[in-house]
Scaffold this active site. Structure first.
Site, mmCIF file in Angstrom:
data_model
loop_
_atom_site.group_PDB
_atom_site.id
_atom_site.type_symbol
_atom_site.label_atom_id
_atom_site.label_comp_id
_atom_site.label_asym_id
_atom_site.label_seq_id
_atom_site.Cartn_x
_atom_site.Cartn_y
_atom_site.Cartn_z
ATOM 1 N N HIS A 57 72.241 52.356 27.529
ATOM 2 C CA HIS A 57 70.959 51.849 28.077
ATOM 3 C C HIS A 57 69.715 52.919 28.975
ATOM 4 O O HIS A 57 68.762 52.624 29.437
ATOM 5 C CB HIS A 57 71.625 51.259 28.902
ATOM 6 N N HIS A 72 64.808 53.484 31.782
ATOM 7 C CA HIS A 72 66.485 53.090 32.078
ATOM 8 C C HIS A 72 65.864 51.875 31.156
ATOM 9 O O HIS A 72 64.256 50.723 31.791
ATOM 10 C CB HIS A 72 66.109 52.635 32.818
#
Length: 149
Positions: A57, A72
Site C-alpha cells: 500500500h 501512500h
C-alpha cells in the site's frame, strides 16, 4: 532542487483533506494528496531514484539528493493486508520517474471501506522546503505536485 510528480491521476486535495491526523497534520512531512480516479491503475515513481521502502500500500523512492518521497495508496489500507495491490518493483530497485511501481484499484479500496485518498509526502522535510504545492485541481499521472528546494 527536486520536482516531485504525481504517481496517480486524480484531483489534488492537499494534506489537510486527508482523513488521517498523522498525514493531515503533516507529522510524516509536508506534501499533498491525490483523490485518485476510481479505476484500476498503476501508481508510478514520483522521482528517479532508489526504492528504499516497499509495501503493498505504500512506497518510498529516494532521489540522488537524498530526498525521500513517500507515496501512500489510500488511508488505513495496511489493514487490507496487500489484497488488491500488486507490486511491480522491489525494495532496492532503481526506478525512473513515471515507471509503474504498484497496480491497484482505488474503487476496490473504497468498496472495502477505506479512503482511496493518497498522500504524497516529502520525508524529513520542513514545510518551507517545498514550493508550488498542488492542493487543488485535476492532476495527470506525471503532472507536477511540488518542488523540493
Amino acid at each position: 532542487m527536486t520536482t516531485v510528480t504525481s504517481p496517480l491521476a486524480g484531483r489534488a486535495v492537499g494534506l489537510a483533506a486527508v482523513p488521517d491526523p498523522v498525514f493531515s497534520g503533516a507529522m510524516v512531512g509536508p506534501g499533498t494528496a491525490i483523490d485518485p480516479v476510481r479505476e484500476p491503475t498503476e501508481a508510478v515513481a514520483p522521482v528517479d531514484g532508489l526504492v528504499v521502502s516497499m509495501h503493498p500500500h505504500a512506497f518510498v523512492v529516494m532521489d540522488a539528493d537524498g530526498h525521500g518521497v513517500l507515496t501512500h495508496l489510500g488511508i488505513d489500507t495496511v489493514q487490507l493486508n496487500g489484497e488488491g495491490f500488486e507490486l511491480l518493483v522491489s525494495k532496492g530497485d532503481q526506478v525512473r520517474r513515471g515507471q509503474p511501481v504498484i497496480k491497484w484499484n482505488p474503487a476496490a479500496v473504497e468498496a472495502a471501506g477505506k479512503s482511496p485518498i493518497s498522500p504524497i509526502v516529502a520525508l524529513e522535510a520542513s514545510a518551507d522546503a517545498l514550493s508550488t504545492v498542488a492542493e487543488s485541481g485535476e492532476v495527470a499521472t506525471g503532472g507536477d505536485l511540488f518542488v523540493w528546494n
